[in-house]
Design an enzyme around this catalytic site. Structure first.
Site, PDB file in Angstrom:
ATOM      1  N   GLU B 278      -2.386   0.116   5.311  1.00 15.87           N
ATOM      2  CA  GLU B 278      -2.370  -1.089   4.553  1.00 15.87           C
ATOM      3  C   GLU B 278      -3.151  -1.350   3.466  1.00 15.87           C
ATOM      4  O   GLU B 278      -3.247  -2.255   2.504  1.00 15.87           O
ATOM      5  CB  GLU B 278      -2.487  -2.031   5.531  1.00 15.87           C
ATOM      6  N   LYS B 414       8.667 -11.033   4.763  1.00 15.60           N
ATOM      7  CA  LYS B 414       8.634 -12.317   5.646  1.00 15.60           C
ATOM      8  C   LYS B 414       9.406 -13.367   4.606  1.00 15.60           C
ATOM      9  O   LYS B 414      10.031 -14.172   5.239  1.00 15.60           O
ATOM     10  CB  LYS B 414       7.079 -12.686   5.626  1.00 15.60           C
TER      11      LYS B 414
END
Lengths: 424, 424
Positions: B278, B414
């Site tokens: 990440e 998302k």
């Protein structure tokens, strides 16, 4: 049964252009003329499996079930991953089950062994040791220690019931030991390699003890056999998948991430990694197999997939019907602002997360996605899926001119290790 | 504390040639002038952490311990992986522990949620919900459902003790809800991102409830802080590791496999994947993080590593002293031919497997290996290791001119998902 979708994969070659080559591979597989043809027992196994032994598996499982607060499955590689994948997929991670399964003999970790030893101290234990030769070091070490622990606890006589060996049909140290001690034995066929063995006694015995319907698993393999009979790339989904892997690696994708949206499927991904990695990873070739469980890992690996170096393609292994579901409840206060999901099914939300992620990775992230959709996570589907992947794996390897059924590289570390251990 | 060895990595550049660049990265980090400098709270955290809150964590943990047959930790990403990694590393996979931890709110899987719901029905439960905003969908959905289940079971009053929220210090839906319901709350600092948060209340509260010595964890981070103060590549092992990752990717290795030899370290690998994947996986750059647990996975991924396509390097995360050990026992019959290991410690065999494998992968397989060796799997080491990787990660990203502290790519799925869910 398994739907395959390659429309999100940016394929630069036509799948159908591989038909001739696939026909040759299929022919080599079915006529047993290809590389590794000593290990093709799994091909006809859905029908050719030993029916008498199968009945004996059911009987023995029935006999020991009530004695097994804990079922110890002692094995490594194919003698570990298949059973674990099946149990987790079919029963889930928090099952209502009076038998707990613990896998052992799959590591040299001293802490792992000693913790399990303590953990089972006051529990009623049944042990299934699985090893073709009996000389696999991890398994042999754990088995010697467990055998001594169990003999001390139950006595030799009771161990004849509580210890079951799955091994070579005629020879080897484990077979000899089992004969001497009077253990029930089941057979690891000579012509089925470890990573293809979950549909033999290797997988079926522990599954039956855990209360899983192994008849249904075998029926699933039969259905897959029928569905994949024809090598036509217009209909054979396993072969389509096999070809797509080659096309995507030709396009520079050297890693394949198997993605599931169910935590109970994560061991299926581990099993798949062995099947493909061990079959294909030789001669300096093959695709690096890795895996992720979404949406969990969207919050860890998601960033890399979305915006990192473009080294991988994703293969989604989706499930149409979850084993359990529920509706998201109303809340009067709605302080969390989640009422917009009121009365939606939990699984529907999971499906929308999947759809949104596919779009994000494909369109914004430019990551190729292959999609395999299973109807559910039940026994029949598990059997079908195994056979589907077996076929896909064999063909994808033959397309690379690789022997899918040996694993010469696994011997290298063993040789070094034996030297260091002072083994003659 | 952590020994680093790069002599098995075939490095084609001199680590020390990176000294100037590393000094600049170090300076950017310490003077807070680099990219992502809003999220550098973790750098001084080993000393600057909130001591009052720390005492309150210990107190609350002491209070709820006896009520927690099951501790539910409801969070995802950094609010999940750190605590799980620590608990498994420190306590092992089959601990003698009266509290069982279950992680939830980290998946949309309906089956997973419903199985856990059934599983905890007759157990005494404590819930720690962890979310900065309270709007992370997986966590918010699970929390609403668990809150209703617990209120029905215990009543609102008792839930004030049994539900604890770790969230923003002042605002957000979870903070507001906690205030209204009267839950104890702990703080996710504004300037520490999720993947750096295990050494804050995010990780420390669940660890303390599980009976883990969090003082020792913080002392470990302090020791790491001291050991890594100096940016010299002759002494700073974290920075050496950071540089080696860059050198190996320059040599065409686009995947890094974190390898452990202890099953209880496999979640540390998952935590590490988030930290590096990440942080680094952006702007089309970064190394694909993957992992394996040996010797288990030598029987699955081993073949690919040994003889497959040369796309990866391995980073071994080894442990010098196992938590438990034992001697391999004698057997009079010796039918398994294992007496040659009689009276050897189990861990010694694990070490020889590691040594033999390193030699196989390095010399025969031509796979670069970096080696990080931890002294043990205890609290102090866990804290040290976290801070070590934090520093290594920040520097390895700065060396690529990447902001290690944002995750813009995580928002894409998302956004799509919210549209599909019909969220305004």
């Amino acid at each position: 049964m398994i739907q395959f979708d390659s429309t999100h994969a940016f394929l630069k070659e036509d799948i159908l252009s591989y038909q001739d080559k696939v026909n040759q591979c299929h022919e080599a597989l079915m006529s047993k003329t290809g590389a590794g043809n000593d290990y093709l027992g799994w091909v006809e196994w859905p029908y050719q499996y030993d029916k008498e032994e199968f009945e004996r598996i059911l009987k023995v499982a029935e006999n020991v079930k009530d004695k097994a607060e804990v079922l110890l499955v002692c094995g490594i590689g194919g003698s570990y991953l298949g059973a674990r994948a099946a149990i987790e997929m079919i029963q889930g991670l928090y099952p209502k089950n009076k038998t707990e399964v613990i896998f052992i003999g799959n590591t040299f970790s001293s802490t792992y062994f000693k913790q399990v030893e303590d953990y089972i101290k006051d529990k009623s234990v049944v042990l299934n040791v699985i090893s073709k030769s009996g000389t696999t070091t991890e398994t042999a070490m754990a088995f010697r220690m467990l055998k001594q622990i169990m003999e001390k606890k139950y006595g030799k006589e009771e161990c004849k019931v509580r210890i079951i060996a799955t091994t070579d049909k005629a020879r080897g140290t484990l077979k000899d030991l089992a004969t001497k001690e009077g253990y029930e034995t089941f057979v690891i066929p000579d012509d089925i390699g470890g990573r293809y063995s979950v549909i033999t006694a290797v997988g079926l015995l522990p599954l039956a003890i855990m209360g899983i319907d192994i008849n249904s698993i075998m029926q699933g393999t039969q259905k897959a056999y029928e569905d994949l009979k024809d090598s036509s790339l217009t209909t054979n989904a396993a072969y389509q998948y096999a070809v797509c892997r080659r096309i995507l690696q030709n396009q520079g994708k050297d890693a394949e991430m198997l993605v599931t949206y169910e935590p109970q499927m994560s061991m299926v991904a581990e099993w798949w990694k062995q099947l493909f990695g061990e079959s294909e990873g030789k001669d300096g070739l093959g695709v690096l197999p890795c895996s992720a469980t979404f949406s969990t890992d969207l919050h860890s690996l998601g960033q890399f997939i979305q915006e990192g170096k473009k080294v991988l393609f994703e293969t989604l292994l989706l499930v149409e019907h979850p084993t359990m579901d529920g509706l998201f409840p109303h809340d009067d206060d709605n302080m969390d602002n989640m009422n917009y999901l009121e009365n939606k099914s939990l699984d529907w939300v999971n499906k929308m997360a999947c759809k949104g992620t596919l779009e994000a990775h494909e369109i914004t992230g430019n990551v190729p996605n292959l999609i395999l959709t299973l109807p559910d996570m039940k026994e029949f589907t598990f059997g079908y899926m195994c056979y589907f992947f077996f076929r896909a794996c064999a063909i994808t390897c033959y397309l690379l001119d690789i022997n899918p059924f040996n694993q010469p590289g696994v011997e290298v570390y063993k040789k070094n290790m034996f030297r260091l251990l002072g083994k003659d």
